[in-house]
Design an enzyme around this catalytic site. Structure first.
Site: not given
Ligand SMILES: Cc1cc2nc3c(=O)[nH]c(=O)nc-3n(C[C@H](O)[C@H](O)[C@H](O)COP(=O)(O)OP(=O)(O)OC[C@H]3O[C@@H](n4cnc5c(N)ncnc54)[C@H](O)[C@@H]3O)c2cc1C
Length: 532
Positions: A15, A34, A42, A46-47, A112, A240, A286, A348, A383, A388-389
């Site tokens: 983001a 940080k 990020t 994996q997926g 998925e 998850h 999920r 997750h 979600r 999300s990505l």
């Protein structure tokens, strides 16, 4: 030290980095992060990224899958934007050099849970690492951008922090930057800017078992809430379903794509059980799979279930999931082509967060939010995998447009800001309190605010968390800030916000399941939950 930029970005995940690259065409950008710049959720993804990239797919299908997974709470305008603008954002990633996996020259699209078609663009099973690599490379080549590693944001700068006292109107707060602790020099610096992008990611560390790295302590949600921003839907924490049993912290994730590839869930005694919960069996969304595993474990008294890949061709498993195969073999002495994988659920993803509109504006002027820290309305009560990505890419892009189009923001005066004042505070010797409190928060949240909740458990969690939070606040006020203390304070606040939102939702919907209200109640609860 005081640093001034046109844009301040907090966070170096997908983001923050994708936003920074775009706004750098319009001014100078400072990015604080940080720890090391690659340390992020990020980097662990994996997926892949869900997007409509094939002729047999359509925006309508992706929209319908997202809306149905979100169980009535997705904002239709945000989902519309996500699915329609997603493909263009993905092509931009390819242009900056992200190497996605291809088959016969075309993008190899994976499947998925919750998706009705193959649409997951991926780089084998290390998609996030590949995206992070390419974004950081592009950032390093851009002279308008400066990255400050080892700077942890402590607090957002608003009217409270200006040198000349301003009248504070709670409906009209403005953000001009952030105070950040330089963790190497141990000094708190002022980072001021016309526009601030909050891209601090998730809060999985609120829970004892989580796939999230140590940086995921909900700092952005906590800072924004303290500054007066609107925060919502914190009860919707996604667990998850499949993380490797006993793999430490963070828990090692066995991607959902493994089930998409044909992996089957079985009890330790070898029986399949997913057909008892959903007709899509192991490919159900999920929340259903996590609930099913949790229920089977409680029913049978087992500590884990098995994810079985032994019926799949070993060479194809190794080719598709090289990272998971190698990690299981070398770190955990487990050959996933020959032995079933012991798996348990872990916290997750946070669907709630800092409320934004579809252009990234938060309720504070000058403050934008994108990625996991935000609540854009895309995810609703749950979600959809790999959205999300995509959400981060699409809404960072939209935020970049709205923040650079606003001449009011870009030309506005940045007021003189007070330096960090830590007079009257001490270096504490009592660091055991910090580590003990962190563990206690994680245990309370895991035991009482996990996959299945009840009024009694939530009430117990609320009482304990309020006490911990008031003790932490008191300790914070008299102690010189350290990264551990900053994170503890934020974890305690996020935990309390999750509990408070969960207590308000007296129904079961999506990721919020409670034994006291087993059904959804559209008459009373078809709306976001605002933390007040
Ligand atoms: C193991 C795993 C696998 C996943 N797989 C997928 C997947 O396949 N597909 C998908 O769509 N999603 C996946 N997700 C979710 C997805 O990775 C995240 O939601 C997404 O990467 C969040 O990006 P972000 O930029 O918002 O935050 P992050 O990538 O987490 O970045 C946050 C940044 O903010 C910094 N930061 C935090 N607090 C502060 C502070 N106080 N001061 C300064 N800096 C701060 C951090 O150091 C970090 O640089 C996965 C998540 C995990 C954990």
């Amino acid at each position: 030290m005081t640093y001034q930029h046109d844009f301040l970005v907090i966070g170096t995940g997908i983001a923050g980095l994708s936003y920074a690259l775009k706004v750098a065409r319009h001014g100078t950008v400072g990015i604080i992060t940080k720890k090391d710049k690659a340390e992020s959720n990020t980097n662990l993804a994996q997926g892949g990224v869900a997007a409509v990239m094939s002729a047999v797919d359509s925006f309508d299908l992706h929209y319908a899958d997202t809306m149905s997974t979100g169980v009535g709470l997705c904002h239709s305008d945000a989902v519309e934007v996500l699915v329609r603008e997603g493909p263009a954002r993905l092509r931009e990633l390819i242009e900056i050099g992200v190497q996605f996996t291809r088959k016969d020259g075309k993008l190899d699209l994976g499947r998925e849970g919750g998706h009705s078609i193959n649409r997951i663009v991926h780089a084998k099973d290390f998609t996030g690492r590949e995206i992070e690599r390419a974004l950081l490379q592009a950032i390093s080549e851009n002279p308008a951008i400066t990255v400050y590693e080892n700077h942890i944001a402590v607090e957002l700068i608003t009217e409270h922090h200006t040198a000349v006292k301003r009248v504070i109107d709670r409906q009209n707060i403005h953000c001009w930057g952030a105070y950040a602790l330089d963790t190497l020099k141990r000094s708190v610096d002022v980072f001021s800017a016309h526009v601030v992008m909050l891209a601090t990611g998730g809060l999985g560390q609120v829970y004892l078992h989580t796939t999230n790295p140590l940086i995921a302590t909900g700092d952005g949600v906590a800072m924004a809430y303290r500054a007066g921003a609107s925060v919502a839907n914190m009860e919707f924490i996604q667990f998850h379903p499949t993380t490797l049993y006993n793999s430490g912290s963070p828990s090692f994730l066995i991607s959902e794509a493994v089930r998409g590839f044909g992996g089957i869930l079985r009890s330790v005694s070898g029986e399949e059980f997913m057909h008892l919960y959903d007709e899509r069996k192991s490919l159900a969304p999920r929340d259903i799979v996590a609930y099913a595993i949790d229920n089977e474990l409680k029913k049978r008294g087992d500590e884990y279930v098995h994810l079985d890949l032994r019926h799949l061709p070993a060479d194809q498993v190794k080719e598709r999931f090289p990272y998971i195969f190698d990690t299981c073999l070398t770190r955990f002495k487990l050959d996933i082509t020959k032995e079933p994988i012991p798996v348990v659920p872990a916290a997750h993803y946070s669907c709630g967060g800092v409320v934004t509109d579809i252009d990234g504006h938060t309720s504070i002027r000058g403050l934008f939010a994108s990625g996991e820290v935000s609540m854009t309305g895309v995810h609703g009560a749950n979600r959809l995998a790999s959205n999300s990505l995509l959400e981060a890419l699409v809404f960072s892009d939209r935020s970049s447009k709205s923040s650079t189009l606003s001449t009011e923001l870009l030309r506005g005066e940045i007021p003189a800001i007070r330096e960090w004042d830590d007079s009257g505070t001490f270096n504490s010797e009592e660091w055991v309190l910090v580590s003990h409190d962190r563990k206690e928060i994680q245990e309370i949240m895991w035991d009482y605010v996990g996959i299945v909740r009840s009024d009694m458990r939530l009430e117990r969690a609320r009482r304990r968390m309020e006490l911990i939070r008031s003790e932490v606040e008191a300790f914070y006020k008299r102690t010189k800030v350290t990264p551990e203390l900053i994170e503890l304070r934020n974890l305690a606040l996020c935990a309390e916000l999750i509990i408070r939102c969960a207590m308000k939702r007296k129904e079961s919907r999506g990721l919020h399941m409670t034994t006291d209200y087993r059904n959804r109640d559209d008459d009373a609860f078809l709306a976001d939950t605002f933390a007040d």
